[in-house]
Every structure is written in C-alpha cells, then in structure tokens.
Design a protein around this motif. Structure first.
Motif, PDB file in Angstrom:
ATOM      1  N   TYR A 263     -11.546   7.161  -3.665  1.00  0.00           N
ATOM      2  CA  TYR A 263     -10.726   6.341  -2.892  1.00  0.00           C
ATOM      3  C   TYR A 263     -10.216   5.349  -3.698  1.00  0.00           C
ATOM      4  O   TYR A 263     -10.835   5.098  -4.871  1.00  0.00           O
ATOM      5  CB  TYR A 263     -11.752   5.507  -1.635  1.00  0.00           C
ATOM      6  CG  TYR A 263     -12.069   6.378  -0.681  1.00  0.00           C
ATOM      7  CD1 TYR A 263     -11.366   6.497   0.300  1.00  0.00           C
ATOM      8  CD2 TYR A 263     -13.484   7.131  -0.810  1.00  0.00           C
ATOM      9  CE1 TYR A 263     -11.929   7.423   1.492  1.00  0.00           C
ATOM     10  CE2 TYR A 263     -13.672   7.846   0.453  1.00  0.00           C
ATOM     11  CZ  TYR A 263     -12.952   7.935   1.256  1.00  0.00           C
ATOM     12  OH  TYR A 263     -13.062   8.935   2.501  1.00  0.00           O
ATOM     13  N   ALA A 267      -6.451   0.872  -1.055  1.00  0.00           N
ATOM     14  CA  ALA A 267      -6.784   1.445   0.320  1.00  0.00           C
ATOM     15  C   ALA A 267      -7.986   0.675   1.060  1.00  0.00           C
ATOM     16  O   ALA A 267      -8.099   0.290   2.188  1.00  0.00           O
ATOM     17  CB  ALA A 267      -6.815   2.892   0.248  1.00  0.00           C
ATOM     18  N   ASN A 270      -6.744  -2.832   1.847  1.00  0.00           N
ATOM     19  CA  ASN A 270      -6.041  -3.247   3.121  1.00  0.00           C
ATOM     20  C   ASN A 270      -6.855  -2.759   4.059  1.00  0.00           C
ATOM     21  O   ASN A 270      -6.794  -3.308   5.347  1.00  0.00           O
ATOM     22  CB  ASN A 270      -4.942  -1.843   2.750  1.00  0.00           C
ATOM     23  CG  ASN A 270      -4.049  -1.776   3.873  1.00  0.00           C
ATOM     24  OD1 ASN A 270      -2.840  -1.378   3.892  1.00  0.00           O
ATOM     25  ND2 ASN A 270      -4.342  -2.558   5.168  1.00  0.00           N
ATOM     26  N   TYR A 271      -8.115  -1.684   4.013  1.00  0.00           N
ATOM     27  CA  TYR A 271      -8.876  -1.518   5.150  1.00  0.00           C
ATOM     28  C   TYR A 271      -9.801  -2.572   5.437  1.00  0.00           C
ATOM     29  O   TYR A 271      -9.882  -3.274   6.829  1.00  0.00           O
ATOM     30  CB  TYR A 271      -9.747  -0.332   4.915  1.00  0.00           C
ATOM     31  CG  TYR A 271     -10.286   0.025   6.190  1.00  0.00           C
ATOM     32  CD1 TYR A 271      -9.389   0.835   7.304  1.00  0.00           C
ATOM     33  CD2 TYR A 271     -11.587   0.053   6.280  1.00  0.00           C
ATOM     34  CE1 TYR A 271     -10.205   1.160   8.330  1.00  0.00           C
ATOM     35  CE2 TYR A 271     -12.090   0.556   7.493  1.00  0.00           C
ATOM     36  CZ  TYR A 271     -11.615   1.023   8.640  1.00  0.00           C
ATOM     37  OH  TYR A 271     -12.119   1.608   9.865  1.00  0.00           O
ATOM     38  N   ARG A 274      -8.357  -5.633   7.459  1.00  0.00           N
ATOM     39  CA  ARG A 274      -8.041  -5.327   9.067  1.00  0.00           C
ATOM     40  C   ARG A 274      -9.434  -5.257   9.477  1.00  0.00           C
ATOM     41  O   ARG A 274      -9.444  -5.121  10.951  1.00  0.00           O
ATOM     42  CB  ARG A 274      -7.483  -3.968   9.281  1.00  0.00           C
ATOM     43  CG  ARG A 274      -6.013  -4.307   8.794  1.00  0.00           C
ATOM     44  CD  ARG A 274      -5.221  -5.067   9.755  1.00  0.00           C
ATOM     45  NE  ARG A 274      -4.835  -4.245  11.112  1.00  0.00           N
ATOM     46  CZ  ARG A 274      -5.487  -4.600  12.083  1.00  0.00           C
ATOM     47  NH1 ARG A 274      -6.206  -5.738  12.179  1.00  0.00           N
ATOM     48  NH2 ARG A 274      -5.049  -3.968  13.358  1.00  0.00           N
ATOM     49  N   GLU A 283      -0.677  -2.429  10.199  1.00  0.00           N
ATOM     50  CA  GLU A 283      -1.825  -1.721   9.795  1.00  0.00           C
ATOM     51  C   GLU A 283      -1.660  -1.695   8.210  1.00  0.00           C
ATOM     52  O   GLU A 283      -2.902  -1.578   7.597  1.00  0.00           O
ATOM     53  CB  GLU A 283      -1.526  -0.572  10.369  1.00  0.00           C
ATOM     54  CG  GLU A 283      -1.911  -0.563  11.865  1.00  0.00           C
ATOM     55  CD  GLU A 283      -3.382  -0.613  12.119  1.00  0.00           C
ATOM     56  OE1 GLU A 283      -4.372  -0.538  11.220  1.00  0.00           O
ATOM     57  OE2 GLU A 283      -3.748  -1.111  13.392  1.00  0.00           O
ATOM     58  N   PHE A 306     -15.979   0.101  11.478  1.00  0.00           N
ATOM     59  CA  PHE A 306     -15.840   0.943   9.942  1.00  0.00           C
ATOM     60  C   PHE A 306     -15.388   2.425  10.616  1.00  0.00           C
ATOM     61  O   PHE A 306     -16.529   3.094  10.711  1.00  0.00           O
ATOM     62  CB  PHE A 306     -16.598   0.763   9.027  1.00  0.00           C
ATOM     63  CG  PHE A 306     -16.236   1.138   7.463  1.00  0.00           C
ATOM     64  CD1 PHE A 306     -15.666   0.228   6.683  1.00  0.00           C
ATOM     65  CD2 PHE A 306     -15.773   2.419   7.400  1.00  0.00           C
ATOM     66  CE1 PHE A 306     -15.340   0.615   5.413  1.00  0.00           C
ATOM     67  CE2 PHE A 306     -15.329   2.795   6.191  1.00  0.00           C
ATOM     68  CZ  PHE A 306     -14.922   1.969   5.140  1.00  0.00           C
ATOM     69  N   LYS A 310     -10.138   7.024   9.922  1.00  0.00           N
ATOM     70  CA  LYS A 310      -8.741   5.769   9.740  1.00  0.00           C
ATOM     71  C   LYS A 310      -8.832   5.414   8.241  1.00  0.00           C
ATOM     72  O   LYS A 310      -7.753   5.299   7.762  1.00  0.00           O
ATOM     73  CB  LYS A 310      -8.728   4.510  10.662  1.00  0.00           C
ATOM     74  CG  LYS A 310      -7.835   3.725  10.606  1.00  0.00           C
ATOM     75  CD  LYS A 310      -7.909   2.801  11.673  1.00  0.00           C
ATOM     76  CE  LYS A 310      -6.714   1.673  11.987  1.00  0.00           C
ATOM     77  NZ  LYS A 310      -6.790   0.792  12.797  1.00  0.00           N
ATOM     78  N   PHE A 311     -10.015   5.192   7.830  1.00  0.00           N
ATOM     79  CA  PHE A 311     -10.016   4.953   6.276  1.00  0.00           C
ATOM     80  C   PHE A 311      -9.329   6.088   5.437  1.00  0.00           C
ATOM     81  O   PHE A 311      -8.630   5.722   4.534  1.00  0.00           O
ATOM     82  CB  PHE A 311     -11.401   4.385   5.891  1.00  0.00           C
ATOM     83  CG  PHE A 311     -11.587   3.971   4.399  1.00  0.00           C
ATOM     84  CD1 PHE A 311     -10.436   3.217   3.775  1.00  0.00           C
ATOM     85  CD2 PHE A 311     -12.544   4.501   3.542  1.00  0.00           C
ATOM     86  CE1 PHE A 311     -10.695   2.761   2.489  1.00  0.00           C
ATOM     87  CE2 PHE A 311     -12.739   4.134   2.212  1.00  0.00           C
ATOM     88  CZ  PHE A 311     -11.991   3.320   1.698  1.00  0.00           C
ATOM     89  N   LEU A 314      -5.575   5.863   5.585  1.00  0.00           N
ATOM     90  CA  LEU A 314      -5.051   4.774   4.845  1.00  0.00           C
ATOM     91  C   LEU A 314      -4.976   5.277   3.565  1.00  0.00           C
ATOM     92  O   LEU A 314      -4.189   5.043   2.690  1.00  0.00           O
ATOM     93  CB  LEU A 314      -5.778   3.582   5.059  1.00  0.00           C
ATOM     94  CG  LEU A 314      -5.193   2.505   4.662  1.00  0.00           C
ATOM     95  CD1 LEU A 314      -3.970   2.049   5.248  1.00  0.00           C
ATOM     96  CD2 LEU A 314      -6.078   1.370   4.964  1.00  0.00           C
ATOM     97  N   ASN A 315      -6.181   5.896   3.052  1.00  0.00           N
ATOM     98  CA  ASN A 315      -6.078   6.111   1.531  1.00  0.00           C
ATOM     99  C   ASN A 315      -5.300   7.371   1.175  1.00  0.00           C
ATOM    100  O   ASN A 315      -4.548   7.256   0.398  1.00  0.00           O
ATOM    101  CB  ASN A 315      -7.590   6.772   1.319  1.00  0.00           C
ATOM    102  CG  ASN A 315      -7.884   6.746  -0.253  1.00  0.00           C
ATOM    103  OD1 ASN A 315      -7.838   5.846  -0.947  1.00  0.00           O
ATOM    104  ND2 ASN A 315      -8.287   7.887  -0.795  1.00  0.00           N
TER     105      ASN A 315
END
Length: 467
Positions: A263, A267, A270-271, A274, A283, A306, A310-311, A314-315
């Motif tokens: 990762y 990312a 950013n995650y 949120r 987002e 978590f 979604k993570f 985003l990555n």
C-alpha cells in the motif's frame, strides 16, 4: 472556550507495541490541525510503563510516522527523561497541600474496595490518609514507603466542551484520589501527561475516546497547578466491517504492515482522513487539500468503519497516479525474492506502466509483472489445446513478420492483423497461443504491448521452441 494561539498539538503514543491504525489517525488529525493554522506538532513518547515499553516499539512508531510523512516540529520527547521535572512538581504539590502521602498497601486498598462492593458502593480509595481539618491520621507504619496521591476535589463537577463529543460533565465525587507517584517515586501516567501538556503549552489534545475517563483527572491536576487548560477532543474508535473494534482478525493493524503489503502512504493518509471526518462528498484528495480543509467541526461522533475493499480501491487510484520509477523501486525487491531475472529483460518501468492500472497493491503488481522476468513453462495440456496444427501456420507467418518490422506496439499490432486476415482467424485464436509461447500463461495485458516490451530475439526464440 477561547482558542489559544499559536496552535500546538501533540501525538503521545506509549511504546508498548506497533503504531496501530487508530493511533495513526490520531497523529494525522493532530498534525493536520497544527499545519492548517501554521502551528507546531509535537511528538512525545510516553514510556513510563517500563515493563512493556521497548526501543523496538519506539522505532516502530517513528518508522510509521516517517512512512506517512507526518513530520514533527519538536521532539521526540521521552517521559523517562523528564523525571526530575515530575519530582519537582510533586514536591511543590506536597508542599501546597494539593497532594499527600498515603501509606496504604495495594492489599489494603483492595480490601476497602471489596467492603464497598459488598454494600453496593462504588469501589474506591476511601481517603484514609487524606489530611482534613480536625482529622487524626493513622500512625505511619514502620519501614513502609508511601505513594503520593492527588487531593481531588470532593465537591463540584468537571466540565469541558469536547470538540468531538460536545459538553461532558463528570462529578468530582465519581473520582477518588489518584496516585500520582508510586512508592518507588516513579510518577504515574495521568500525572505525567498533565505536566507534559502544561510544560509543552499544548493547546489541543486530540486522542481516542478511550481517554475520556482520564480527562477529568488531568483537568483537575492542571487546575490545582494553576495551569491553562488545552481543548480536548476524543475520537471514536475504528471498527471493522463487522462493527467490532478493529483488531488483528480483520487483517493488518500495524501501520507498517501496510507498506509491506504493497500500500502507498498517500492512500493510507487519504483513507484515514475519511475515517471520522468529511469534507462534503469528497472521497479522493491530496494531503495538501486535507490540510487546507481540515477543521474540528466536521469530526463525527460515531465509530468509523475500516472497509478494506474501499481502501483497496483507493490504493488502486494512487497506484495509477504514481510515478513508474517509484513503483518499480517498490516492486523490485519482492520480485527479486521471487527469482526475477532482470538481465536482458524488459525495462521494469515500462512493464509497470503497462500493468499498474489492473492492481490494488504494489505486491499484486510485482507478482503479475514476473511474467516478463522468468522463463516461461507452459502447461503441456494448454499447449495441446491452443497450439494446434490449425494455428501453427499463422504462428509461423507471424514469427517471420517479426523479423523485419519496426519493434513497437503499433507495428506488432499491424503484423497481428495481417496474419489474422491471411489465415481467417479471430484474435483469441492467435493471441492465446502467443501468450502461452511467450509468457507461459493465458492471462496477460494486450498481446501486442507484451510482445513489444520483450526483446525481438527473445520472442522469436520462445516461439521457435514450439514451432
């Protein structure tokens, strides 16, 4: 409450383990708030738990902060290096009566708590050694070393406007007289935290809501010392998708597990941003945008969840945006472990550019890129299925064409189309056997792009081996 300036925030982990995701979010929010206002962000290591604190854990915390790019302005400060200051304050408090010596043993305190439980009262220290006007204290037991207790107010309430949870009020009668120094003279957690926040002029304490019960104790200590109070904000816990507190059973919990799994820090930042904070429907945003937008008004009161899917999404976004050379540097060590042979093989940056859009982690990308850096070993059954007598003439013609064309994707693509037309084949009928012969597998990016990355001689040698 009036906001003090300059803004000074802190991240104060205990080095009893790795930097976990919740701690990283706390650090991010504290760092971003200081950056937003041009203030200072302080790193403090709360290492008074001598049995559990380790140098390795300290390094793991610092490594995690560095990976995320959360650089501190002051510190790291270590509580074990501030013992003289703590003892100085304790002596001052003993002198002014806001603290006192208590000679009860732990066993005696537990016995008084048992008696209170038996009659339905809240278990607590009963003030045996608390000095009061007109009160006669017990005789000091010979040879017994005392603890030092804070003289907590018995009346009134502690109220603070929590920047996350709103107004919180706790009655002083709910708290007993906290031990602020053990019998060996070492100060205790809540006392050290209060003194550190005072000395370091911390204006905002942003931390997890598992500290809510510590806050009124720290406020009372600070008030007894005439210190200015910081503003407090307690962030809800981070849960897994099952609604339970995030733990190892949900996957990686240590921040440094994430770079090891492929990762990117942007990312993760950013995650984490949120998880418990929002800026409209945004987002995806850079750390610079986050610092510009971040405030304490949009922190949510409910636990964050978590979501690893979604993570991953985003990555994947940040992998697509990342510099190919950087991704190649990250992928190369893992590929080397898998036996990659880079000599005479395609340039790794070019392979990364071709393949990176498809994968959620650098590790997935590295494993997939191995098709360019190992000798193909196609399965015999697949060869029999796809490299048939019907398709071999087309393969032979294509191999001949490859000898003279310019070596780029467009020229390879044109040669493929010409061969397909000549033999009245559809693309899969030629592309699948080509994939097998050249890479040893049926799943690859566009075959013309794959062929163009390999050396011309390598492609022809691999085809001729089976033709």
């Amino acid at each position: 409450m009036t906001v003090r300036t300059p803004i000074r925030t802190r991240f104060a982990p205990s080095p009893t383990g790795y930097l976990h995701v919740g701690g990283a979010r706390t650090a991010l929010f504290s760092w971003a708030y200081a950056r937003h206002f041009g203030g200072q962000f302080i790193l403090r290591i709360e290492d008074t738990d001598l049995e559990r604190s380790t140098p390795e854990a300290v390094q793991a915390i610092i490594d995690g902060m560095n990976w995320l790019g959360l650089q501190h302005d002051e510190g790291p400060f270590y509580q074990m290096q501030r013992m003289d200051r703590y003892r100085e304050v304790i002596a001052q408090m003993l002198a002014d009566g806001s603290a006192y010596h208590c000679y009860c043993t732990p066993e005696e305190v537990e016995a008084m708590r048992e008696r209170q439980r038996a009659i339905g009262e809240k278990p607590r220290y009963d003030g045996t050694w608390r000095p009061e006007e007109g009160k006669t204290l017990p005789a000091i037991p010979e040879g017994r070393k005392p603890v030092v207790r804070f003289r907590n107010p018995v009346d009134g309430e502690v109220t603070w406007d929590d920047v996350v949870k709103g107004t919180i009020t706790i009655a002083n009668r709910e708290m007993d007289d906290l031990i602020i120094a053990r019998s060996d003279g070492t100060p205790t957690y809540n006392f050290c935290v209060a003194i550190d926040d005072w000395d370091m002029k911390i204006t905002h304490v942003i931390r997890g809501d598992d500290h809510v019960n510590n806050t009124p104790r720290q406020i009372n200590i600070l008030r007894a010392l005439g210190a200015e109070l910081p503003q407090y904000g307690h962030l809800p816990m981070i849960h897994g998708t099952d609604g339970q507190k995030l733990s190892k059973r949900h996957g990686a919990v240590s921040v440094m597990d994430y770079p090891a799994q492929g990762y990117l820090p942007e990312a993760m930042l950013n995650y984490l941003a949120r998880l418990g904070w929002s800026h409209g429907d945004d987002e995806i945003f850079s750390i610079e945008q986050f610092v510009q937008w971040f405030d304490l008004d949009h922190l949510t009161k409910s636990p964050a969840q978590f979501n690893f899917e979604k993570f991953d999404w985003l990555n994947n976004h940040y992998i697509k945006q990342a510099d190919n050379g950087r991704l190649a540097d990250l992928a190369r060590p893992l590929m080397t472990e898998h036996g990659a042979q880079f000599d005479g093989a395609p340039e790794l940056q070019a392979v990364i550019a071709l393949m990176k859009d498809r994968f959620n982690t650098v590790n997935e990308l590295a494993v997939a890129a191995m098709l360019f850096y190992r000798q193909p070993a196609p399965d015999a059954a697949l060869l029999a299925q796809h490299v048939t007598d019907a398709v071999k003439p087309a393969l032979a013609q294509f191999a001949t064409q490859l000898q003279s064309i310019e070596w780029n994707k467009d020229a390879v693509s044109a040669a493929l189309k010409e061969t397909l037309a000549a033999h009245k084949l559809k693309m899969p009928q030629l592309a699948m056997p080509l994939r097998l012969l050249i890479t040893g597998q049926l799943q690859t990016p566009s075959i013309d792009a794959v062929i163009a990355l390999f050396d011309r001689n390598v492609v022809q040698a691999r085809m001729q081996k089976y033709l």
